[in-house]
Design an enzyme around this catalytic site. Structure first.
Site, PDB file in Angstrom:
ATOM      1  N   LYS A  99      64.697  53.236   4.264  1.00 40.10           N
ATOM      2  CA  LYS A  99      64.298  54.512   4.855  1.00 40.10           C
ATOM      3  C   LYS A  99      63.944  54.272   6.299  1.00 40.10           C
ATOM      4  O   LYS A  99      63.194  53.352   6.628  1.00 40.10           O
ATOM      5  CB  LYS A  99      63.070  55.071   4.097  1.00 40.10           C
ATOM      6  CG  LYS A  99      62.599  56.414   4.611  1.00 40.10           C
ATOM      7  CD  LYS A  99      63.334  57.552   3.943  1.00 40.10           C
ATOM      8  CE  LYS A  99      63.175  58.874   4.671  1.00 40.10           C
ATOM      9  NZ  LYS A  99      64.108  59.041   5.821  1.00 40.10           N
ATOM     10  N   GLN A 120      59.724  49.079  10.520  1.00 36.22           N
ATOM     11  CA  GLN A 120      59.759  50.129   9.490  1.00 36.22           C
ATOM     12  C   GLN A 120      59.400  49.588   8.104  1.00 36.22           C
ATOM     13  O   GLN A 120      58.802  50.305   7.297  1.00 36.22           O
ATOM     14  CB  GLN A 120      61.166  50.758   9.467  1.00 36.22           C
ATOM     15  CG  GLN A 120      61.218  52.141   8.837  1.00 36.22           C
ATOM     16  CD  GLN A 120      60.815  53.258   9.787  1.00 36.22           C
ATOM     17  OE1 GLN A 120      61.193  53.246  10.950  1.00 36.22           O
ATOM     18  NE2 GLN A 120      60.048  54.216   9.301  1.00 36.22           N
ATOM     19  N   LYS A 123      55.610  49.612   8.131  1.00 42.73           N
ATOM     20  CA  LYS A 123      55.119  50.989   8.210  1.00 42.73           C
ATOM     21  C   LYS A 123      55.275  51.689   6.851  1.00 42.73           C
ATOM     22  O   LYS A 123      54.350  52.294   6.335  1.00 42.73           O
ATOM     23  CB  LYS A 123      55.949  51.731   9.265  1.00 42.73           C
ATOM     24  CG  LYS A 123      55.524  53.153   9.524  1.00 42.73           C
ATOM     25  CD  LYS A 123      56.547  53.915  10.365  1.00 42.73           C
ATOM     26  CE  LYS A 123      56.903  53.227  11.652  1.00 42.73           C
ATOM     27  NZ  LYS A 123      57.705  54.102  12.547  1.00 42.73           N
ATOM     28  N   LYS A 135      66.869  51.210   9.636  1.00 43.55           N
ATOM     29  CA  LYS A 135      66.974  51.979  10.892  1.00 43.55           C
ATOM     30  C   LYS A 135      68.433  52.021  11.298  1.00 43.55           C
ATOM     31  O   LYS A 135      69.218  51.166  10.902  1.00 43.55           O
ATOM     32  CB  LYS A 135      66.174  51.285  12.001  1.00 43.55           C
ATOM     33  CG  LYS A 135      65.807  52.183  13.163  1.00 43.55           C
ATOM     34  CD  LYS A 135      64.579  53.003  12.847  1.00 43.55           C
ATOM     35  CE  LYS A 135      64.269  54.039  13.899  1.00 43.55           C
ATOM     36  NZ  LYS A 135      62.928  54.619  13.676  1.00 43.55           N
ATOM     37  N   GLY A 174      65.531  61.393  11.599  1.00 40.65           N
ATOM     38  CA  GLY A 174      65.654  61.424  13.061  1.00 40.65           C
ATOM     39  C   GLY A 174      64.834  60.344  13.750  1.00 40.65           C
ATOM     40  O   GLY A 174      64.019  59.667  13.140  1.00 40.65           O
ATOM     41  N   ASP A 175      65.088  60.176  15.021  1.00 38.70           N
ATOM     42  CA  ASP A 175      64.302  59.316  15.922  1.00 38.70           C
ATOM     43  C   ASP A 175      64.673  59.815  17.319  1.00 38.70           C
ATOM     44  O   ASP A 175      65.102  60.980  17.475  1.00 38.70           O
ATOM     45  CB  ASP A 175      64.649  57.828  15.708  1.00 38.70           C
ATOM     46  CG  ASP A 175      63.639  56.886  16.381  1.00 38.70           C
ATOM     47  OD1 ASP A 175      62.557  56.666  15.822  1.00 38.70           O
ATOM     48  OD2 ASP A 175      63.925  56.375  17.484  1.00 38.70           O
ATOM     49  N   THR A 219      54.667  63.413  12.494  1.00 41.91           N
ATOM     50  CA  THR A 219      54.355  62.158  13.190  1.00 41.91           C
ATOM     51  C   THR A 219      53.199  62.372  14.167  1.00 41.91           C
ATOM     52  O   THR A 219      52.237  61.589  14.203  1.00 41.91           O
ATOM     53  CB  THR A 219      55.594  61.611  13.926  1.00 41.91           C
ATOM     54  OG1 THR A 219      56.694  61.634  13.030  1.00 41.91           O
ATOM     55  CG2 THR A 219      55.373  60.204  14.421  1.00 41.91           C
ATOM     56  N   ASN A 250      59.623  65.115  20.136  1.00 42.22           N
ATOM     57  CA  ASN A 250      59.037  65.542  18.864  1.00 42.22           C
ATOM     58  C   ASN A 250      57.627  64.984  18.652  1.00 42.22           C
ATOM     59  O   ASN A 250      56.692  65.734  18.336  1.00 42.22           O
ATOM     60  CB  ASN A 250      59.966  65.122  17.716  1.00 42.22           C
ATOM     61  CG  ASN A 250      59.350  65.389  16.364  1.00 42.22           C
ATOM     62  OD1 ASN A 250      58.738  64.518  15.764  1.00 42.22           O
ATOM     63  ND2 ASN A 250      59.444  66.630  15.913  1.00 42.22           N
ATOM     64  N   SER A 390      58.632  62.350   5.337  1.00 45.52           N
ATOM     65  CA  SER A 390      60.031  62.264   4.903  1.00 45.52           C
ATOM     66  C   SER A 390      60.084  61.921   3.416  1.00 45.52           C
ATOM     67  O   SER A 390      60.896  62.466   2.668  1.00 45.52           O
ATOM     68  CB  SER A 390      60.766  61.164   5.680  1.00 45.52           C
ATOM     69  OG  SER A 390      61.213  61.646   6.925  1.00 45.52           O
TER      70      SER A 390
HETATM   71  P1  NDP Z   1      62.530  62.455  21.217  1.00 38.69           P
HETATM   72  O1  NDP Z   1      63.938  62.142  21.498  1.00 38.69           O
HETATM   73  O2  NDP Z   1      62.171  63.758  20.609  1.00 38.69           O
HETATM   74  O3  NDP Z   1      61.651  62.264  22.533  1.00 38.69           O
HETATM   75  C1  NDP Z   1      61.625  61.071  23.260  1.00 38.69           C
HETATM   76  C2  NDP Z   1      60.775  61.290  24.484  1.00 38.69           C
HETATM   77  O4  NDP Z   1      60.504  60.044  25.146  1.00 38.69           O
HETATM   78  C3  NDP Z   1      61.466  62.167  25.521  1.00 38.69           C
HETATM   79  O5  NDP Z   1      60.508  62.920  26.197  1.00 38.69           O
HETATM   80  C4  NDP Z   1      62.102  61.127  26.434  1.00 38.69           C
HETATM   81  O6  NDP Z   1      62.385  61.577  27.739  1.00 38.69           O
HETATM   82  C5  NDP Z   1      60.989  60.120  26.499  1.00 38.69           C
HETATM   83  N1  NDP Z   1      61.423  58.833  27.042  1.00 38.69           N
HETATM   84  C6  NDP Z   1      60.961  58.267  28.158  1.00 38.69           C
HETATM   85  N2  NDP Z   1      61.546  57.130  28.435  1.00 38.69           N
HETATM   86  C7  NDP Z   1      62.435  56.929  27.490  1.00 38.69           C
HETATM   87  C8  NDP Z   1      63.360  55.905  27.242  1.00 38.69           C
HETATM   88  N3  NDP Z   1      63.513  54.845  28.041  1.00 38.69           N
HETATM   89  N4  NDP Z   1      64.087  55.991  26.142  1.00 38.69           N
HETATM   90  C9  NDP Z   1      63.969  57.051  25.341  1.00 38.69           C
HETATM   91  N5  NDP Z   1      63.105  58.060  25.513  1.00 38.69           N
HETATM   92  C10 NDP Z   1      62.343  58.014  26.600  1.00 38.69           C
HETATM   93  O7  NDP Z   1      62.023  61.252  20.275  1.00 38.69           O
HETATM   94  P2  NDP Z   1      60.762  61.219  19.297  1.00 38.69           P
HETATM   95  O8  NDP Z   1      59.648  62.003  19.844  1.00 38.69           O
HETATM   96  O9  NDP Z   1      61.238  61.481  17.925  1.00 38.69           O
HETATM   97  O10 NDP Z   1      60.388  59.659  19.340  1.00 38.69           O
HETATM   98  C11 NDP Z   1      59.492  59.128  20.298  1.00 38.69           C
HETATM   99  C12 NDP Z   1      58.998  57.776  19.803  1.00 38.69           C
HETATM  100  O11 NDP Z   1      58.339  57.924  18.545  1.00 38.69           O
HETATM  101  C13 NDP Z   1      60.078  56.718  19.565  1.00 38.69           C
HETATM  102  O12 NDP Z   1      59.543  55.450  19.850  1.00 38.69           O
HETATM  103  C14 NDP Z   1      60.327  56.807  18.066  1.00 38.69           C
HETATM  104  O13 NDP Z   1      60.867  55.612  17.550  1.00 38.69           O
HETATM  105  C15 NDP Z   1      58.909  57.052  17.572  1.00 38.69           C
HETATM  106  N6  NDP Z   1      58.759  57.664  16.256  1.00 38.69           N
HETATM  107  C16 NDP Z   1      59.371  58.846  15.948  1.00 38.69           C
HETATM  108  C17 NDP Z   1      59.169  59.432  14.718  1.00 38.69           C
HETATM  109  C18 NDP Z   1      59.739  60.758  14.374  1.00 38.69           C
HETATM  110  O14 NDP Z   1      59.443  61.245  13.275  1.00 38.69           O
HETATM  111  N7  NDP Z   1      60.522  61.381  15.222  1.00 38.69           N
HETATM  112  C19 NDP Z   1      58.349  58.766  13.689  1.00 38.69           C
HETATM  113  C20 NDP Z   1      57.686  57.575  14.147  1.00 38.69           C
HETATM  114  C21 NDP Z   1      57.911  57.054  15.381  1.00 38.69           C
HETATM  115  P3  NDP Z   1      63.893  61.957  28.182  1.00 38.69           P
HETATM  116  O15 NDP Z   1      64.165  63.266  27.531  1.00 38.69           O
HETATM  117  O16 NDP Z   1      63.822  61.975  29.641  1.00 38.69           O
HETATM  118  O17 NDP Z   1      64.774  60.844  27.645  1.00 38.69           O
HETATM  119  O1  2IT Z   2      60.162  55.528  13.300  1.00 48.25           O
HETATM  120  C1  2IT Z   2      60.069  56.297  12.317  1.00 48.25           C
HETATM  121  O2  2IT Z   2      59.232  56.122  11.431  1.00 48.25           O
HETATM  122  C2  2IT Z   2      60.965  57.446  12.260  1.00 48.25           C
HETATM  123  N1  2IT Z   2      61.752  57.647  13.167  1.00 48.25           N
HETATM  124  C3  2IT Z   2      60.935  58.374  11.080  1.00 48.25           C
HETATM  125  C4  2IT Z   2      61.720  57.798   9.934  1.00 48.25           C
HETATM  126  C5  2IT Z   2      61.915  58.701   8.746  1.00 48.25           C
HETATM  127  O3  2IT Z   2      62.656  58.262   7.862  1.00 48.25           O
HETATM  128  O4  2IT Z   2      61.360  59.798   8.682  1.00 48.25           O
END
Ligand code: NDP
Ligand code: 2IT
Length: 458
Positions: A99, A120, A123, A135, A174-175, A219, A250, A390
């Site tokens: 997952k 992961q 986690k 992943k 998603g990520d 998250t 997100n 999830s």
């Molecule tokens: P999104 O794509 O929704 O948002 C990413 C954000 O980070 C954007 O604002 C993006 O800006 C910014 N950013 C800045 N620098 C970077 C870079 N070098 N590379 C990528 N993004 C950048 O992603 P999420 O909010 O889903 O994820 C954010 C973090 O949280 C990641 O590390 C992810 O692995 C982690 N995460 C996500 C989960 C989820 O459920 N979605 C769960 C647990 C962890 P810009 O638009 O300019 O690229």
């Molecule tokens: O980093 C993470 O934990 C995620 N992007 C969410 C993974 C998931 O399966 O919901």
């Protein structure tokens, strides 16, 4: 070559780190994540060295069960053929089906995929739910692509990915760069190819076709539930504190929403171009409209709040980290906060860091925070609310029912409270006081190692 300064007492641990480093010499993020975890586990490893050695437990833990890499060809709006690289890492399935999310970002490579999948495993173990670690993703860049191009890419990506996933095998979500729109296209293509309605094969789905209420928020909300527990345990009041949040995707948006609900004033948010600073507190409706509706840049916030300021990122530290705040919430990407940035944050009086992103702080930055009595909520514990919800989505899909927002949110909150407890108790058991970074690793490792040993040499 062990680059970390500290002495390793266990010969077994030292050998495993050295061999893994030599074998994966070009995978720097993977090695970083691996060392962070393994070095902190030393007291547990010393206690059980013979048992672990006999079953090559650590050697098996650091080697993914399966690494899948594939070609993703698609045709852009100009009729030109584009080729990207797709990945799925099925790292450890001892606790449940693999997952973990899918990341679409040009920086994606095998090292980043393996670090994320490795994190992961731990986690997912902390959530207490039956999910293994995986992943995936692609070096596809979703920026400036039309909706049609996104759909065509997702379809081609799924043409290959579908051979390797299933609701009892591997369940992506998603990520970075993969949200509700992408999951919809991916799910549609899976359903078409497999000719079956297997709702539990992906999570983060839309509410109309098997998604869970509160998954979108999970998250960010979970991060703040963990932060609240951590501050409470250290006799710090949450209400009235200030925060800065890197990112505006997100995780960042819903961390901001919950932080504001808790009475925290969020002063700044960012994207990869720069940050906005609003001394009156961020207007989240504006950020949501810019990011969730228009898919625009954070700079556009000034059109909504002209009194706010925008700072472009320079070549040194990201602009947002020059802003003074009590609580630091890196919710963008890995290695956002290095030692130099950590020093600035500490000198600006930061009291707590909550890792919404995966590995947003370098190992040196985390050590510096802890040495300087800044509380750290480690990503693998603090951002586990997303994957936990999830897993709740999977439960709802299996039982063909759906829970209310309040029910899911309450379960999420209980899970986060429990994760904090595990981190805190494991840290105490090994005399690490309020070092929740070590606590999270130890608590998760105990569960994973137990499952791996019980299942024999596989
Ligand atoms: P999104 O794509 O929704 O948002 C990413 C954000 O980070 C954007 O604002 C993006 O800006 C910014 N950013 C800045 N620098 C970077 C870079 N070098 N590379 C990528 N993004 C950048 O992603 P999420 O909010 O889903 O994820 C954010 C973090 O949280 C990641 O590390 C992810 O692995 C982690 N995460 C996500 C989960 C989820 O459920 N979605 C769960 C647990 C962890 P810009 O638009 O300019 O690229
Ligand atoms: O980093 C993470 O934990 C995620 N992007 C969410 C993974 C998931 O399966 O919901």
């Amino acid at each position: 070559m062990i680059t970390c300064e500290r002495q390793i007492k266990s010969d077994y641990l030292k050998t495993v780190i050295e061999k893994t480093e030599a074998k994966n010499i070009h995978e720097k993020e993977f090695i970083q994540a691996l060392k962070e975890v393994l070095l902190s586990l030393e007291p547990v490893i010393i206690k059980n060295e013979n048992e672990y050695k006999a079953s090559a437990l650590l050697e098996r833990l650091v080697e993914p069960e399966r690494v899948i890499s594939f070609r993703v060809p698609w045709v852009d709006d100009k009729g030109q053929v584009q080729v990207n690289r797709g990945f799925r890492i099925q790292f450890n399935g001892a606790i449940g089906p693999y997952k973990g999310g899918l990341r679409f970002h040009p920086s994606v490579n095998q090292s980043i995929m393996k670090f994320l999948a490795f994190e992961q495993i731990f986690k997912n173990a902390l959530t207490g739910l039956p999910i293994g670690g995986g992943k995936g993703g692609s070096d596809f860049d979703p920026k400036r692509k039309s909706d049609m191009e996104i759909m065509k890419f997702c379809q081609s990506f799924m043409n290959e990915l579908q051979k390797h996933i299933g609701q009892d095998l591997d369940v992506p979500a998603g990520d970075i760069g993969v949200g509700g729109r992408e999951i919809g296209y991916l799910f549609g293509q899976y359903r078409k190819i497999r000719n079956t309605y297997e709702a539990g094969v992906l999570t983060g789905k839309g509410l109309e076709y098997g998604g869970s209420l509160a998954r979108k928020e999970a998250t960010g909300y979970g991060l703040m539930y963990f932060m609240r527990e951590m501050l409470k345990a250290n006799n710090i009041q949450v209400e009235g504190k200030t925060a800065i949040i890197s990112g505006s995707g997100n995780v960042a948006i819903y961390a901001c929403e919950k932080a504001q609900e808790m009475g925290i004033k969020v002063l700044a948010m960012s994207d990869s171009s720069g940050c906005i600073y609003d001394k009156n507190g961020i207007n989240l409706d504006a950020v949501k409209e810019i990011k969730e509706v228009k898919r625009g840049r954070i700079k556009e916030y000034l059109n909504y709040v002209p009194s706010a300021q925008y700072f472009e990122n320079g070549i040194n530290i990201p602009a947002i980290y020059s802003i003074k705040a009590d609580i630091i919430l890196p919710c963008a990407t890995q290695n956002d906060i290095d030692l130099e940035t950590a020093k600035i944050l500490v000198s600006n009086g930061a009291m707590a860091v909550g890792e919404g992103a995966n590995m947003p702080c370098t190992n040196e930055a985390v050590e510096y925070f802890i040495e300087n009595k800044v509380l750290v909520a480690p990503g693998k514990a603090a951002n586990a609310g997303g994957v936990a919800t999830s897993a709740l989505e999977m439960s709802q899909n299996s039982s063909r029912c759906s829970w209310t927002f309040e029910e899911v949110d309450k379960k999420l909150e209980n899970i986060m409270v429990n994760i904090f407890k595990q981190c805190s108790e494991s840290a105490k058991e090994y005399d690490f006081a309020n070092n929740y970074v070590v606590g999270a690793n130890i608590a998760a490792f105990k569960k994973i190692s137990g499952a791996m040993i019980a299942q024999g040499i596989i």
